[in-house]
Design a protein around this motif. Structure first.
Motif, short mmCIF file in Angstrom:
data_model
loop_
_atom_site.label_atom_id
_atom_site.label_comp_id
_atom_site.label_asym_id
_atom_site.label_seq_id
_atom_site.Cartn_x
_atom_site.Cartn_y
_atom_site.Cartn_z
N VAL A 71 38.83 -18.97 -14.11
CA VAL A 71 40.22 -18.95 -13.66
C VAL A 71 41.10 -18.14 -14.59
N GLY A 72 40.56 -17.18 -15.32
CA GLY A 72 41.40 -16.37 -16.19
C GLY A 72 40.61 -15.71 -17.29
N VAL A 127 42.44 -21.80 -19.98
CA VAL A 127 43.13 -20.81 -19.16
C VAL A 127 44.48 -21.33 -18.67
N MET A 128 44.53 -22.59 -18.26
CA MET A 128 45.79 -23.15 -17.79
C MET A 128 46.82 -23.22 -18.91
N GLU A 169 46.97 -21.19 -21.47
CA GLU A 169 47.42 -19.82 -21.73
C GLU A 169 48.39 -19.35 -20.65
N ALA A 170 48.08 -19.69 -19.39
CA ALA A 170 48.97 -19.30 -18.30
C ALA A 170 50.34 -19.96 -18.45
N SER A 200 36.30 -13.16 -10.64
CA SER A 200 37.41 -12.49 -11.32
C SER A 200 37.81 -11.26 -10.52
N VAL A 224 49.63 -22.88 -10.36
CA VAL A 224 49.69 -22.09 -11.60
C VAL A 224 49.29 -20.64 -11.32
N VAL A 258 47.81 -17.43 -12.69
CA VAL A 258 46.94 -17.05 -13.80
C VAL A 258 46.98 -15.54 -13.99
#
Length: 462
Positions: free
Chosen positions: A137-138, A267-268, A270-271, A380, A400, A402
């Protein structure tokens, strides 16, 4: 003195910061041949067999099944056989994990490090930063430490996520599998053996769990515990009592996140730290629909129509360099919820597919996600995202965004609402739609026009 070579865990061609040891195929002191399976490692995307980079003796293994080893950390030590033919630097091995390299060849600027596979894996010396690469997810960076942790216990069964995924694929009931791993952990071999002898098929009556130590000594069975005493705010003497904070009475054990959930948490975070999210909500009116229609296919078509009308949201945004890339094609990341965590496979070229093509592609992606066979390239590179959370519950949301994507659409639960019309009222079937976008890359006007184009397409009869 023997020439000892250390093999460092590569990134396995997926750009992920760590991997979990699922199963070692050798023991310390064993001899192994070049390209023979050394161990199985679980990443956030798949279970990968890591081949041996040498022919020789395994002198040390770093980590046990269930341990997390970060990319660049030591995986195993070898004493290469001086009389055996070793991998030439440019010779191919047939393994596919990343950019073209050859297994066992020295990594640049460091003779003590080697390439893990034919397609990736030389590990840079020093503590230099790694570039971010695509993940489930990122994108995240890698480290160089080994984390020791226990397999997760769910439903009374201890197993790592890879073992649970394999059991699901082979239709094995984990509660009926006899564990042979340390502390009663079910291993990959246990699941494979159960599948081979049909001793634990899904749907059969669950077997009573047998402690791993039962063969060594037996303890008398304890009586079944009775109902827990009711809690009150007064003591037996009728006086008020002080209650401890909830953290003082918690009975659960902390569980180290692994694989998909571990990556999702990174990832969440960071987003959340980097995106400036703004959400618009409205309802798609489906009253004019004729006959039964595929809701997901209609959502995909509406997103494509909105992307063509307002390309600013079908884009990538680089917050460091303040650059924006508009995409002429539409690749939609479809959020798929699993027991292991969130996957976001890409529905490629959605702007070229009809309804049947969309349904077939989504079915294929979901199947590959469920059995963990989906290629990392499919997780991705999407240009915009869709979360159809309404199939479970919920009307509106703030999904969210991303990076590098700019927008994500959330589809809520269908409802029948009273709607005012000319001359009276009617009951219409409507779908709540949420559009969250990165306000650094798109204006409120662009987002509103995008949402209107999406709603207009959803309102079409067919």
């Amino acid at each position: 003195m023997a020439d000892i070579k250390t093999f460092y865990l590569p990134d396995l061609g997926e750009g992920l910061p760590d991997a979990t040891v699922v199963e070692w195929h050798v023991k310390e002191g064993d001899s192994i041949k070049l390209d023979a399976p050394l161990c199985s490692m679980e990443t956030a995307k798949a279970v990968v067999d890591v081949p041996s980079p040498y022919t020789g003796k395994v002198t040390k293994l770093y980590g046990a099944p269930g341990d997390i080893i970060e990319t660049g950390a030591a995986l195993a030590d070898f004493e290469p056989d001086p009389n055996a033919k070793q991998r030439a630097e440019a010779e191919s091995t047939g393994h596919h994990h990343g950019p073209k390299k050859s297994v066992g060849s020295p990594a640049p600027d460091d003779g003590g490090r080697v390439v893990a596979s034919d397609e990736g894996g030389e590990v840079e010396s020093g503590n230099g930063d790694r570039e971010d690469e695509g993940t489930v997810v990122g994108a995240m960076v890698s480290g160089s430490h080994v984390h020791v942790e226990q397999a997760a216990s769910i439903g009374g069964v201890k197993a790592v996520p890879a073992v649970r995924a394999l059991a699901k694929k082979l239709k094995v009931d984990l509660s009926r599998v006899r564990p042979t791993g340390a502390d009663g952990v079910v291993t990959m071999k246990d699941v494979k053996d159960a599948a081979a002898n049909c001793s634990a098929p899904l749907g059969a009556a669950p077997a009573r769990a047998v402690p791993a130590s039962a063969g060594r000594h037996l303890a008398p069975e304890l009586p079944e515990p009775g109902p827990a005493p009711s809690r009150t705010t007064t003591s037996l003497a009728g006086k008020p009592v002080r209650t401890a904070p909830p953290s003082q009475t918690a009975s659960g054990q902390p569980e180290q996140l692994k694989g998909v959930r571990r990556n999702m948490a990174r990832v969440m975070a960071e987003a959340h730290a980097n995106v400036v999210p703004t959400t618009l909500v409205d309802d798609a009116d489906l009253h004019a629909w004729i006959g039964k229609q595929d809701i997901t296919a209609r959502l995909v078509r509406a997103i494509v129509a909105a992307c063509k009308a307002v390309p600013a949201l079908n884009a990538w945004f680089d917050g460091k360099n303040l650059t924006r890339t508009l995409h002429p094609h539409v690749d939609i990341g479809i959020a798929v919820d699993t027991e292991d965590g969130l996957f976001v496979p890409a529905l490629r070229n959605a702007d070229m597919l009809d309804g049947h093509g969309v349904r077939a592609a989504i079915k294929r992606l979901r199947t590959q996600v469920e059995d963990r066979s989906i290629p990392s390239s499919e997780l991705s590179g999407y240009t915009i995202s869709l979360s159809n959370f309404g199939m479970f519950a919920g009307r509106y949301a703030t999904p969210v965004v991303v990076p590098p994507t700019v927008a994500i659409i959330g589809a809520g639960k269908l409802s029948h609402d009273v709607v005012a019309v000319m001359g009276g009222i009617e009951v219409h079937r409507r779908m709540p739609i949420s559009l969250t976008f990165d306000h650094r890359a798109a204006t409120g006007g662009e987002a509103a026009r995008f949402l209107k184009a999406l709603l207009d397409d959803m309102a079409q009869p067919h």
